[in-house]
Design a protein around this motif. Sequence first.
Motif, mmCIF file in Angstrom:
data_model
loop_
_atom_site.group_PDB
_atom_site.id
_atom_site.type_symbol
_atom_site.label_atom_id
_atom_site.label_comp_id
_atom_site.label_asym_id
_atom_site.label_seq_id
_atom_site.Cartn_x
_atom_site.Cartn_y
_atom_site.Cartn_z
ATOM 1 N N ARG A 166 46.669 79.710 22.189
ATOM 2 C CA ARG A 166 46.589 80.023 23.610
ATOM 3 C C ARG A 166 45.194 80.519 24.000
ATOM 4 N N LEU A 167 44.576 81.334 23.137
ATOM 5 C CA LEU A 167 43.218 81.822 23.411
ATOM 6 C C LEU A 167 42.220 80.673 23.425
ATOM 7 N N SER A 168 42.367 79.760 22.465
ATOM 8 C CA SER A 168 41.457 78.613 22.401
ATOM 9 C C SER A 168 41.609 77.731 23.635
ATOM 10 N N ALA A 169 42.859 77.483 24.027
ATOM 11 C CA ALA A 169 43.094 76.660 25.219
ATOM 12 C C ALA A 169 42.557 77.338 26.472
ATOM 13 N N ASN A 170 42.728 78.656 26.568
ATOM 14 C CA ASN A 170 42.236 79.413 27.726
ATOM 15 C C ASN A 170 40.713 79.344 27.809
ATOM 16 N N ALA A 171 40.032 79.588 26.662
ATOM 17 C CA ALA A 171 38.567 79.569 26.657
ATOM 18 C C ALA A 171 38.032 78.177 26.971
ATOM 19 N N THR A 172 38.685 77.155 26.421
ATOM 20 C CA THR A 172 38.262 75.773 26.689
ATOM 21 C C THR A 172 38.409 75.431 28.165
ATOM 22 N N ALA B 79 32.916 65.030 30.964
ATOM 23 C CA ALA B 79 33.622 65.696 29.861
ATOM 24 C C ALA B 79 34.681 66.656 30.402
ATOM 25 N N SER B 80 34.359 67.355 31.490
ATOM 26 C CA SER B 80 35.318 68.290 32.090
ATOM 27 C C SER B 80 36.510 67.544 32.674
ATOM 28 N N LYS B 81 36.262 66.447 33.358
ATOM 29 C CA LYS B 81 37.359 65.676 33.936
ATOM 30 C C LYS B 81 38.279 65.126 32.838
ATOM 31 N N LYS B 82 37.686 64.655 31.771
ATOM 32 C CA LYS B 82 38.500 64.139 30.664
ATOM 33 C C LYS B 82 39.333 65.259 30.040
ATOM 34 N N ALA B 83 38.743 66.446 29.936
ATOM 35 C CA ALA B 83 39.473 67.584 29.368
ATOM 36 C C ALA B 83 40.660 67.957 30.241
ATOM 37 N N PHE B 84 40.485 67.956 31.565
ATOM 38 C CA PHE B 84 41.602 68.243 32.474
ATOM 39 C C PHE B 84 42.732 67.234 32.284
ATOM 40 N N ASP B 85 42.357 65.957 32.128
ATOM 41 C CA ASP B 85 43.371 64.918 31.924
ATOM 42 C C ASP B 85 44.110 65.126 30.603
ATOM 43 N N ASP B 86 43.338 65.470 29.541
ATOM 44 C CA ASP B 86 43.951 65.674 28.227
ATOM 45 C C ASP B 86 44.890 66.871 28.226
ATOM 46 N N LEU B 87 44.512 67.933 28.964
ATOM 47 C CA LEU B 87 45.326 69.148 29.014
ATOM 48 C C LEU B 87 46.462 69.047 30.025
ATOM 49 N N GLY B 88 46.482 67.978 30.809
ATOM 50 C CA GLY B 88 47.525 67.803 31.811
ATOM 51 C C GLY B 88 47.398 68.753 32.987
ATOM 52 N N VAL B 89 46.164 69.140 33.328
ATOM 53 C CA VAL B 89 45.930 70.072 34.433
ATOM 54 C C VAL B 89 45.920 69.296 35.746
ATOM 55 N N THR B 90 46.844 69.632 36.632
ATOM 56 C CA THR B 90 46.900 68.984 37.948
ATOM 57 C C THR B 90 46.266 69.864 39.022
ATOM 58 N N LYS B 91 46.485 71.185 38.893
ATOM 59 C CA LYS B 91 45.874 72.137 39.823
ATOM 60 C C LYS B 91 44.970 73.065 39.029
ATOM 61 N N ILE B 92 43.679 73.039 39.346
ATOM 62 C CA ILE B 92 42.704 73.812 38.569
ATOM 63 C C ILE B 92 42.834 75.291 38.917
ATOM 64 N N PRO B 93 43.099 76.160 37.914
ATOM 65 C CA PRO B 93 43.184 77.601 38.196
ATOM 66 C C PRO B 93 41.795 78.216 38.349
ATOM 67 N N THR B 94 41.748 79.450 38.784
ATOM 68 C CA THR B 94 40.466 80.143 38.916
ATOM 69 C C THR B 94 40.050 80.731 37.565
ATOM 70 N N VAL B 95 38.739 80.849 37.373
ATOM 71 C CA VAL B 95 38.229 81.432 36.130
ATOM 72 C C VAL B 95 38.651 82.897 36.023
ATOM 73 N N ALA B 96 38.679 83.604 37.148
ATOM 74 C CA ALA B 96 39.061 85.017 37.139
ATOM 75 C C ALA B 96 40.483 85.209 36.615
ATOM 76 N N SER B 97 41.399 84.343 37.048
ATOM 77 C CA SER B 97 42.785 84.462 36.578
ATOM 78 C C SER B 97 42.896 84.161 35.083
ATOM 79 N N LEU B 98 42.111 83.193 34.601
ATOM 80 C CA LEU B 98 42.128 82.875 33.168
ATOM 81 C C LEU B 98 41.552 84.013 32.334
ATOM 82 N N ARG B 99 40.476 84.635 32.826
ATOM 83 C CA ARG B 99 39.889 85.770 32.104
ATOM 84 C C ARG B 99 40.841 86.961 32.091
ATOM 85 N N ALA B 100 41.585 87.144 33.171
ATOM 86 C CA ALA B 100 42.568 88.222 33.216
ATOM 87 C C ALA B 100 43.674 87.994 32.185
#
Length: 477
Positions: A357-363, A403-424
């Motif tokens: 989960r930490l690795s996925a969050n940081a990525t 590279a970022s767009k491909k990563a979103f597709d690989d992770l199945g991200v449809t709605k991009i979260p905020t960096v602040a929420s991920l850091r929290a």
Amino acid sequence: MATTWIRPIHTGKGRSVVSALRASVKYIENPDKTDQGELISSYECDIRTVDHEFNLSKQRYTALTGRSQSRKDIIAYHARQSFKPGEIMPQEANHIGYELAMRFTKGRYAFIVCTHIDKSHVHSHIVWNSTALDYKRKFRNFIGSAFALRRCSDLLCAENGLSVIENPKLSPGRDYARYMFGDKRPPSFHARLRWAIDGALDQRPASFDEFLDLMRVSGCTVMDDGKHLKFLAPPAEGLPDQVRPTRCDTLKGDYTTIAIRERIAGRHVSAPAGRASSTQPVRSPSLLIDIQSKLQEGKGPGYERFAKLHNLKQMAQTLIYLQERGLDDYAVLEEKTAAASARFNELSHRIKELEERLSANATLQKHIVNYSKTRQTYINYRKAGYSKKFRALHEADIILHQASKKAFDDLGVTKIPTVASLRAEYSPMLDEKKKAYREYRQAKAEMRELITAKSNVDRLLHIAERGSERNSGRLER
């Protein structure tokens, strides 16, 4: 126990920022040294595009501050953290290296951590960008930065239950293999062999054969002609390889064949090289030796006598261990052993889950930042009809965006979260993982002791049952 050094990276004559960074990164990310890339972690950058990302940050720094990058400027910093042979696992060394970089840079600079396992001592290489993530400042190699890095490393070692170098005799910039002897005298082959022996015995081998296997794993060459046991010291970076083997008995003190057998049997504990040995008994028992199987393998009468004495002492130690912990009842011992194993497996599973989960969050954080930084450039590139000329001028931004767009597709991200929420989310998960690691160490030691004690009791009960069967057979006859 770990030693550290820190060095600046310059572009050098005839090299661009990208080529200079690529050369450094290529060395530290070597798949043969990092377990095919399994021992690599990063913060706010991608190992595949780190050279372009660092270069892009410098371009943005120039645009924001108006200061240009000269050939003499430092483009990144390279640090290394070397651990005592046999004291730490590679994955844990990578985690500690990541935490060291995070604390030392205070999370303001992107970095990568690559842990190498090609030497007898596990060591991590850390490269961080000299340009801050906000593009407004640069990291300055302040006076005493090497000592500050060492103090930070020592603190992390202490927090993770590792030993810490007391009164080091030399300045930063040396690896573990040299810190004891200073700059003028490199370690001898005997010293390197003693370190390897201590590292192997710290893992508590159950038998002398298992000890020899651990010595081979540490990089030593083991030669046993039936009369004399000989070793070749493990290779060490910057030091010559040993050509002529050393007889184990010439190491003297706690490192002769007899002394090593006594240390395996638990009769006394040896202090590190340079300190007096201690004769305090080891409280936790060791496994009994299967004498019959060893004799079938070709062991002689001498080994049989040693094994019988070893088993007697370990059974006495096992009984003391069980009495001290109130485990006289076999059912209670069985229950405690099963509970300790279940707790260890539970913590192992939880740590792996948190690491994923930490690795996925940081990525995800990294790709969100890159996507945001390069979005407008990619829009302009698309408006330009995907012009080759436009791509040549903004290649770094376009590569990062794709590279970022491909990563979103690989992770199945449809709605991009905020960096602040991920850091929290990241911070409490990291704290939970640290707490779980401390409990994991204790649970592992407790499980190992209980399993060893239960195995010894099972073995003794089995021997007693066979003896009673033979006696009943005699009575019937």
